[in-house]
Structures are given as C-alpha cells and as structure tokens.
Design a protein around this motif. Sequence first.
Motif, PDB file in Angstrom:
ATOM      1  N   ARG A  74      -7.537 -32.407   4.914  1.00 43.88           N
ATOM      2  CA  ARG A  74      -8.673 -32.096   5.778  1.00 43.88           C
ATOM      3  C   ARG A  74      -8.331 -32.589   7.186  1.00 43.88           C
ATOM      4  O   ARG A  74      -8.463 -33.770   7.490  1.00 43.88           O
ATOM      5  CB  ARG A  74      -9.952 -32.788   5.290  1.00 43.88           C
ATOM      6  N   VAL A  98     -15.244 -34.986   1.235  1.00 44.93           N
ATOM      7  CA  VAL A  98     -14.010 -34.214   1.405  1.00 44.93           C
ATOM      8  C   VAL A  98     -13.993 -32.995   0.479  1.00 44.93           C
ATOM      9  O   VAL A  98     -13.483 -31.929   0.851  1.00 44.93           O
ATOM     10  CB  VAL A  98     -12.783 -35.112   1.160  1.00 44.93           C
ATOM     11  N   PRO A 154     -16.345 -29.864   2.360  1.00 43.35           N
ATOM     12  CA  PRO A 154     -16.257 -29.845   3.831  1.00 43.35           C
ATOM     13  C   PRO A 154     -17.205 -28.822   4.436  1.00 43.35           C
ATOM     14  O   PRO A 154     -17.343 -27.699   3.948  1.00 43.35           O
ATOM     15  CB  PRO A 154     -14.790 -29.465   4.072  1.00 43.35           C
ATOM     16  N   LEU A 203     -11.884 -34.950  12.959  1.00 48.37           N
ATOM     17  CA  LEU A 203     -12.610 -35.066  11.700  1.00 48.37           C
ATOM     18  C   LEU A 203     -13.683 -36.135  11.847  1.00 48.37           C
ATOM     19  O   LEU A 203     -13.392 -37.233  12.316  1.00 48.37           O
ATOM     20  CB  LEU A 203     -11.635 -35.429  10.573  1.00 48.37           C
ATOM     21  N   VAL A 259     -14.548 -30.778  10.077  1.00 46.56           N
ATOM     22  CA  VAL A 259     -13.122 -30.787  10.394  1.00 46.56           C
ATOM     23  C   VAL A 259     -12.891 -29.783  11.513  1.00 46.56           C
ATOM     24  O   VAL A 259     -13.154 -28.590  11.335  1.00 46.56           O
ATOM     25  CB  VAL A 259     -12.275 -30.429   9.155  1.00 46.56           C
ATOM     26  N   ARG A 303      -6.763 -28.513  12.372  1.00 50.55           N
ATOM     27  CA  ARG A 303      -5.851 -28.529  11.238  1.00 50.55           C
ATOM     28  C   ARG A 303      -4.891 -29.706  11.368  1.00 50.55           C
ATOM     29  O   ARG A 303      -4.699 -30.249  12.459  1.00 50.55           O
ATOM     30  CB  ARG A 303      -5.052 -27.224  11.172  1.00 50.55           C
TER      31      ARG A 303
END
Length: 236
Positions: free
Chosen positions: A126, A159, A162, A205, A219, A222
Amino acid sequence: MRYLIGETNWKMVTLSKAVADSGVLRTRCEDGEELADFHGMGQHDLLVLEAAQLGRAVSLADLRAQRPGLPICVVASNPPPERIAQWLMAGADAVIEDTAPLPEALAQLSAVARRAHGVAQPVIERGPLLLDLEQRRAHLGDVTLSLSPKLYEILEFLVLRPGRLAAREALLSHVYGFEDEPAPRVFDVYMCNLRAHLQSVGHALKIETVRGAGYRLEVTERRSDARPLAACSRAA
C-alpha cells in the motif's frame, strides 16, 4: 485477521489453538447452536466449522445468506468427493480434511481469508507500506515498524480495506472480539500512536478520521512513486 471457529470437537480445538499460536485473532464458539449468532454479530474474516454441524443447527445456505461476502471453510473427516462438491455448491469456499497437517491447514485458511479481500499473496503493498500477513510485520522501505499487537491489528484491518470507511464499532469488534473493549480515550491513543508510526510517509499514505463514522486508509502514491524514507525512525 480474525477467524470465527466452531470448537465442537477436539480436532477443531487443536486447529483453533494452532490459529491462535500463529498470531491470527480468533473468536471461539463452543456451542454449534450458537454459531449462526456469532457469525451474524462479529467482525471476522473467515468462518471455520466442522462438517458434522451442518444440518444440525446451521446450514451453509443460511450462513452464506447471512454474510454473503464472508468466506467459509468446512473441516471434514474423509469426505467423499460428491459430498465435497455439495458443500462447495452450497456456499463453502474450501473443504479441509481433518487429517491435514496443521501447517497445511493453516495455509489453506490464510489463503481463503486473504483472497476474500482480493489479496493473492501474503505480502500487501500500500504505497510505501509493505504488510506481511504471515510474519505480522509492517515495513516502510528498509524500516520495520515496532508495532504492538493491537497497533498491528488495527493497521492490518485498514490495509485490507484501502479507501473504504471502517466504522469505529466494526474496528473495535474485530480487534477485541467479544472481549471487553477499552475506553474510547484508550482507543484514540492507539490511533494516535499508529499515525505517529506512519507520519514520515504522510504524503503517500495516511489514516483519515471520518468524524462520527470511523476511519479510512488513503493511499495517494504507489510504492514506486513514494519519496525516500530516510527520515523514518526505527524507534517504537
């Protein structure tokens, strides 16, 4: 992860203990007649029950209708192929023989539970965060976060979902099961501490508070786009 396990015979008790020893949270149900009630109330990721309970107090069709998206594993003793097919068609996601070695059974349970969340492998990415479901570790770059069990469980819950709102009540139910939940102020401290661990990557994040509703993991980058983590602290 939290599993709801029907501890209705010795083999199921042994499997349940192995689940707990692996670090996975568990909700134990010793009375098969209460399994459907536990299934409807709790926040768990997987239901594990003994095949002998089917047709007595519960049915796969009813359990599936009660919680359509929650996976179900049936543990059976030397089941014939046609019976396995019936269970799978009725709503089971997997059938595990009760003679399977514990490491194999645990791996099957883990695979079914995480794939219900769309996670193919036990390591989740994530943004800059890597979460290892098997080792129960969270990593930011080359830094392993020093999380208490409760902080890890809160982070894992978010997590696995998300961008989705996690209601405060659902999160508390997942982390604590049917045990006594902490005072609201205590849980607020947990969330504050968890955010502190993620502060250095707040650009990529973060855990958002939705006032009066719950929390959401956002998030925004990437892993390949996230900035270096040199500022991360290795301290608890």
